[in-house]
Design a protein around this motif. Sequence first.
Motif, PDB file in Angstrom:
ATOM      1  N   ILE A  79       0.774  -1.066   0.090  1.00 47.75           N
ATOM      2  CA  ILE A  79      -0.095  -0.112   0.150  1.00 47.75           C
ATOM      3  C   ILE A  79       0.942   1.349   0.007  1.00 47.75           C
ATOM      4  O   ILE A  79       1.919   1.368   1.003  1.00 47.75           O
ATOM      5  CB  ILE A  79      -0.850   0.022   1.351  1.00 47.75           C
ATOM      6  CG1 ILE A  79      -1.664  -1.207   1.316  1.00 47.75           C
ATOM      7  CG2 ILE A  79      -1.527   1.320   1.204  1.00 47.75           C
ATOM      8  CD1 ILE A  79      -2.726  -1.256   2.585  1.00 47.75           C
ATOM      9  N   PRO A  80       0.757   2.157  -0.947  1.00 42.51           N
ATOM     10  CA  PRO A  80       1.593   3.387  -1.147  1.00 42.51           C
ATOM     11  C   PRO A  80       1.771   4.132   0.425  1.00 42.51           C
ATOM     12  O   PRO A  80       0.868   4.162   1.195  1.00 42.51           O
ATOM     13  CB  PRO A  80       0.944   4.153  -1.973  1.00 42.51           C
ATOM     14  CG  PRO A  80       0.156   3.465  -2.773  1.00 42.51           C
ATOM     15  CD  PRO A  80      -0.376   2.325  -2.082  1.00 42.51           C
ATOM     16  N   LYS A  81       3.188   4.374   0.731  1.00 43.76           N
ATOM     17  CA  LYS A  81       3.107   5.114   2.037  1.00 43.76           C
ATOM     18  C   LYS A  81       2.474   6.035   2.367  1.00 43.76           C
ATOM     19  O   LYS A  81       1.834   6.237   3.493  1.00 43.76           O
ATOM     20  CB  LYS A  81       4.655   5.493   2.080  1.00 43.76           C
ATOM     21  CG  LYS A  81       5.245   5.931   3.520  1.00 43.76           C
ATOM     22  CD  LYS A  81       5.283   4.586   4.320  1.00 43.76           C
ATOM     23  CE  LYS A  81       5.891   5.059   5.846  1.00 43.76           C
ATOM     24  NZ  LYS A  81       5.983   4.195   6.752  1.00 43.76           N
ATOM     25  N   LEU A  82       2.348   7.143   1.387  1.00 44.68           N
ATOM     26  CA  LEU A  82       1.393   8.306   1.518  1.00 44.68           C
ATOM     27  C   LEU A  82       0.045   7.957   1.952  1.00 44.68           C
ATOM     28  O   LEU A  82      -0.767   8.659   2.792  1.00 44.68           O
ATOM     29  CB  LEU A  82       1.496   9.179   0.431  1.00 44.68           C
ATOM     30  CG  LEU A  82       2.882   9.938   0.230  1.00 44.68           C
ATOM     31  CD1 LEU A  82       2.878  10.781  -1.133  1.00 44.68           C
ATOM     32  CD2 LEU A  82       3.160  10.694   1.338  1.00 44.68           C
ATOM     33  N   LYS A  88      -4.618   5.181   7.536  1.00 39.79           N
ATOM     34  CA  LYS A  88      -4.192   4.167   8.055  1.00 39.79           C
ATOM     35  C   LYS A  88      -5.326   3.431   8.972  1.00 39.79           C
ATOM     36  O   LYS A  88      -5.568   2.350   8.782  1.00 39.79           O
ATOM     37  CB  LYS A  88      -3.076   4.368   9.256  1.00 39.79           C
ATOM     38  CG  LYS A  88      -2.665   3.399  10.094  1.00 39.79           C
ATOM     39  CD  LYS A  88      -1.380   3.701  10.813  1.00 39.79           C
ATOM     40  CE  LYS A  88      -1.186   2.507  11.929  1.00 39.79           C
ATOM     41  NZ  LYS A  88      -0.103   3.001  12.846  1.00 39.79           N
ATOM     42  N   ASP A  89      -6.161   4.490   9.729  1.00 37.18           N
ATOM     43  CA  ASP A  89      -7.170   3.986  10.667  1.00 37.18           C
ATOM     44  C   ASP A  89      -8.283   3.399   9.642  1.00 37.18           C
ATOM     45  O   ASP A  89      -8.976   2.445   9.953  1.00 37.18           O
ATOM     46  CB  ASP A  89      -7.672   5.108  11.606  1.00 37.18           C
ATOM     47  CG  ASP A  89      -6.759   5.617  12.454  1.00 37.18           C
ATOM     48  OD1 ASP A  89      -5.758   4.813  12.833  1.00 37.18           O
ATOM     49  OD2 ASP A  89      -6.728   6.896  12.947  1.00 37.18           O
ATOM     50  N   SER A  96     -10.199  -5.087   9.180  1.00 39.04           N
ATOM     51  CA  SER A  96     -10.580  -5.782  10.685  1.00 39.04           C
ATOM     52  C   SER A  96      -9.399  -6.128  11.112  1.00 39.04           C
ATOM     53  O   SER A  96      -9.206  -7.244  12.010  1.00 39.04           O
ATOM     54  CB  SER A  96     -11.507  -7.026  10.300  1.00 39.04           C
ATOM     55  OG  SER A  96     -12.522  -6.873   9.710  1.00 39.04           O
ATOM     56  N   LEU A  97      -8.459  -5.039  11.382  1.00 40.72           N
ATOM     57  CA  LEU A  97      -7.174  -5.112  11.784  1.00 40.72           C
ATOM     58  C   LEU A  97      -6.907  -4.210  12.766  1.00 40.72           C
ATOM     59  O   LEU A  97      -5.746  -4.086  13.394  1.00 40.72           O
ATOM     60  CB  LEU A  97      -5.871  -5.317  10.921  1.00 40.72           C
ATOM     61  CG  LEU A  97      -5.956  -6.512  10.000  1.00 40.72           C
ATOM     62  CD1 LEU A  97      -4.781  -6.258   9.003  1.00 40.72           C
ATOM     63  CD2 LEU A  97      -5.789  -7.736  10.681  1.00 40.72           C
ATOM     64  N   ARG A 414       1.337  -2.537   7.911  1.00 42.00           N
ATOM     65  CA  ARG A 414       0.990  -2.018   6.539  1.00 42.00           C
ATOM     66  C   ARG A 414       1.292  -3.460   5.677  1.00 42.00           C
ATOM     67  O   ARG A 414       0.540  -3.594   4.613  1.00 42.00           O
ATOM     68  CB  ARG A 414       2.010  -1.023   6.006  1.00 42.00           C
ATOM     69  CG  ARG A 414       1.894  -0.697   4.373  1.00 42.00           C
ATOM     70  CD  ARG A 414       2.523   0.789   4.276  1.00 42.00           C
ATOM     71  NE  ARG A 414       3.947   0.833   4.297  1.00 42.00           N
ATOM     72  CZ  ARG A 414       4.641   0.971   3.118  1.00 42.00           C
ATOM     73  NH1 ARG A 414       4.087   1.140   1.814  1.00 42.00           N
ATOM     74  NH2 ARG A 414       5.822   0.829   3.037  1.00 42.00           N
ATOM     75  N   PHE A 415       2.109  -4.243   5.895  1.00 46.37           N
ATOM     76  CA  PHE A 415       2.302  -5.449   4.959  1.00 46.37           C
ATOM     77  C   PHE A 415       1.206  -6.433   5.261  1.00 46.37           C
ATOM     78  O   PHE A 415       0.646  -7.049   4.105  1.00 46.37           O
ATOM     79  CB  PHE A 415       3.558  -6.117   5.671  1.00 46.37           C
ATOM     80  CG  PHE A 415       3.987  -7.407   5.045  1.00 46.37           C
ATOM     81  CD1 PHE A 415       4.676  -7.549   3.863  1.00 46.37           C
ATOM     82  CD2 PHE A 415       3.697  -8.514   5.577  1.00 46.37           C
ATOM     83  CE1 PHE A 415       4.996  -8.719   3.175  1.00 46.37           C
ATOM     84  CE2 PHE A 415       3.817 -10.013   5.063  1.00 46.37           C
ATOM     85  CZ  PHE A 415       4.575  -9.887   4.040  1.00 46.37           C
ATOM     86  N   ILE A 416       0.745  -6.598   6.642  1.00 46.14           N
ATOM     87  CA  ILE A 416      -0.619  -7.357   6.930  1.00 46.14           C
ATOM     88  C   ILE A 416      -1.817  -6.978   6.114  1.00 46.14           C
ATOM     89  O   ILE A 416      -2.541  -7.611   5.513  1.00 46.14           O
ATOM     90  CB  ILE A 416      -0.933  -7.783   8.260  1.00 46.14           C
ATOM     91  CG1 ILE A 416       0.405  -8.475   8.854  1.00 46.14           C
ATOM     92  CG2 ILE A 416      -1.906  -8.552   8.411  1.00 46.14           C
ATOM     93  CD1 ILE A 416       0.791  -9.597   8.375  1.00 46.14           C
ATOM     94  N   THR A 417      -1.873  -5.829   6.113  1.00 44.01           N
ATOM     95  CA  THR A 417      -3.211  -4.836   5.482  1.00 44.01           C
ATOM     96  C   THR A 417      -3.001  -4.995   4.078  1.00 44.01           C
ATOM     97  O   THR A 417      -4.037  -5.201   3.440  1.00 44.01           O
ATOM     98  CB  THR A 417      -3.042  -3.418   6.008  1.00 44.01           C
ATOM     99  OG1 THR A 417      -3.150  -3.254   7.444  1.00 44.01           O
ATOM    100  CG2 THR A 417      -4.496  -2.825   5.518  1.00 44.01           C
TER     101      THR A 417
END
Length: 586
Positions: A79-82, A88-89, A96-97, A414-417
């Motif tokens: 997912i792009p960092k920006l 993020k939320d 569901s994380l 971020r990896f898991i999402t």
Amino acid sequence: MLDAIDYFQKKDGNIQQHNSVPIDFLSLEEKQRVITPDGKIRISLYKVLLFREMRDHIRAGALNVRSSYLFRSFEEYMIPKLQWVKDKDFLLKRASLSHLQKPAPILLKLNEELNFHFRLVNQHIGNAQNQQVYVDAEGQWHMHRYKPDENEIEDPQNLYPQTRAVSLLEVLTTIDQISGFNTAFQHKGIDYLPPRPAEKLFFATIIGLGCNIGIPKMSMISKNIAANALQTTSVQYFSPDMTLKANDLVVEFSNKLPLTDKFRIHPGFIHTSSDGQKYDVSVASLRAAWSFKYFGNGKGVTVYSHLDEAGQLFYSTAFSSSDHEAPYMIDGLMHNRVIQSDAHSTDTGGFSEIIFAITALLGIAFRPRLAKIHEHNLFSIDSVSTYRDLGYQVKPDSKINFELIIEHWDEILRFITTIKLGYSKASTLIRRLNSYSRQHPLYKALKELGRIYKTLYILQYMDQPAVRKSVERVLSKVENSNKFAKAISHGNNQQLIGATYREQLTAEGCKRLIANSINCWNLLHLSGSLAECKKPADREVLLKNILATSTHSWEHINMLGEYDFSEKVDFQAFNLDEIFKDGAEI
């Protein structure tokens, strides 16, 4: 090295003197071999060494290929960092994380569970309550080999038709009428959609590809099937995605059957498994790899399949036989909307420490069958001396790097999402992380976290007979499924005929569709037998016999076609007079 690449792009490799190209990336010995005594450069050798260096840099992640699918920058798969910083939320909630946002409570709870299970394991060894684990003279713990109880051993019964062979066409037709899987095969055209072919052409294609017969031969051995119509149907209506959808329709129906949930040790708790199977490839294929152990002098691929306790094959894929199986395991768990795994088992080939971390964060208990389990190191969050001072016989070997996990927790999320929301396949991300010759910081952090979950699982496996039983039971089903797959893929001496990756995935999807259709037909037949039982006692005995067997039974299924012994059939007659006359003249 990058200067050397730029030079070749600009100068087209027209090199005369060594001082005109960069050679800093070469070793002293390589420089001596590349540069001639008169100061000129051996262009061919220089290019070989340059390309080798490029390969090593690509593997290390120091050099990325923008046009590549496998070797782009790792960031391009995420997912792009920006977007992550901004949303993020929202992304965590969508996946569901949200409960994983703060690492401290998660690691604190893990530490409490580790300490509890270390204490419990050692207590049960000390009072001889756990007979499976013993400690040798050197203080190393071991486990006895698992032996199933007599009531766990499958006892085949005459539960299926004994007086007739059910044709494969009958099975496919019956299950299609119930599930409608043929509707998944749609024409690939956009501007023009021709009239839909007859249903028999879809069944013939499924059998031709799934049984590894091939479309040309299938048309030759089938009555009332035109070769050109069958070829057109296979090309225009079949693809990997369409076979996935067709299988999902069958699994969706069979999963609704009341008998399906009876096969689960804990009703409502879905324990799945996966395993790879090697197949020789009879044609040239870029995806195939050499393996003397499996293919002798030939090449082959791995077909990797997922199934649940009721024999439902909910995902499969194919990849090079040289690839590790673990990255592809999570793809299957994330793919299916019908079978949502609560626990998943593999053999040692599907195991890696980061898989423990990924599955745990995705809410799936990873329960592999580890070969030589006593040789796996155990880890702790607390100091190792804490357990040594308590006099534990089973104790951790090392302490994990707690700070590394905390430092990279946001990247772990971020990896898991990225995996959970389907931005990239788990196999793509994990393969890219594994491809770095110098371990990526995220890989190190995931590995440290995975070591905690691996230790917790090993302690549970040592101390809980129910865990060992469920792992062995579900893996025995996937091993039986491999035999089932071999029986279906009987054509061409079981050498795969698909050359391209797309062809291999399409054929594998058709084979899985046949397996799921037979499995669904068996479930329906067994359900019908139960419904015919009027006495509760008889019903209970029959259900016990059913649950002691596998629905991947195929002895009553005719997969090889039928012989035609009709009267007055005109077969080809040879002119023996001409043959012998011609032979005499020769």
